[in-house]
Design a protein around this motif. Sequence first.
Motif, PDB file in Angstrom:
ATOM      1  N   SER A   7       0.841  -1.203   0.000  1.00 39.77           N
ATOM      2  CA  SER A   7       0.000   0.000   0.000  1.00 39.77           C
ATOM      3  C   SER A   7       0.871   1.246   0.000  1.00 39.77           C
ATOM      4  N   SER A  41     -10.558  -0.966  -0.626  1.00 39.62           N
ATOM      5  CA  SER A  41     -10.157  -1.481   0.684  1.00 39.62           C
ATOM      6  C   SER A  41     -11.245  -1.129   1.687  1.00 39.62           C
ATOM      7  N   GLU A  46      -7.843   2.810  -2.341  1.00 37.89           N
ATOM      8  CA  GLU A  46      -6.475   2.984  -1.856  1.00 37.89           C
ATOM      9  C   GLU A  46      -5.508   2.667  -2.996  1.00 37.89           C
ATOM     10  N   PHE A  48      -2.075   1.052  -4.403  1.00 37.96           N
ATOM     11  CA  PHE A  48      -1.104  -0.003  -4.125  1.00 37.96           C
ATOM     12  C   PHE A  48      -0.057  -0.010  -5.235  1.00 37.96           C
TER      13      PHE A  48
END
Length: 214
Positions: A7, A41, A46, A48
């Motif tokens: 992440s 998420s 999010e 990554f």
Amino acid sequence: MNEDLISKKELLDVTGISYGQLYRWKRKNLIPEQWFIRKSSYTGQETFFPRDKILQRIDRILNMKDDLSLDALADVFSPGLADIRLTAGEILERNMVTSSALNLYIEVADPAAQSLLFEFDKLLSMYVLDQWLQSGDISLEEGRLLIEMLNEHLPRIAGMDGGIILIRKKGVSTFILVANDPQIYVDPGAKIAAHLSLAQCTEALKLLINGSEV
């Protein structure tokens, strides 16, 4: 098998870089756009990244940024140098490859090439050959097979984050050129004897071309 991801928050914590640095490097094309992966998420959307690739890239940026400008680094990490042309003599003068790798490449690829100019894809083939010859991972005969395979197929994956894999089974060697370097699985009777990242080889070769040490 899905690629191991990290992440953005963990990446910043692990590497110690700032949010601003990360996105400045993205704008300068030091980090490819496709490495910024948006996923759902429990907190919403999010970002990554492919763990191994981004950690290796940031490590190299941090190690080189004091010696090279961001624009120079962007050139190092770009897919290729379209206009580079070097003679056999210039290749040896710059210590890009050993004479044994250069001579073997010329012997297999074009015995009349001593007076010709070598483009980047041919230089990359020589560099890969030299890396494996110096490490002892391949024999001269396997080197000849490698040259033939690279000359035929390397231009097809230009600009991709690929890799080269050597597989041996019962004394028979096979080279595999893969685009985007996916996971490779072989049967129990075969063994992955060696593996090289084309992206890392490309970066190292560009530094040699530009006169910097790797």
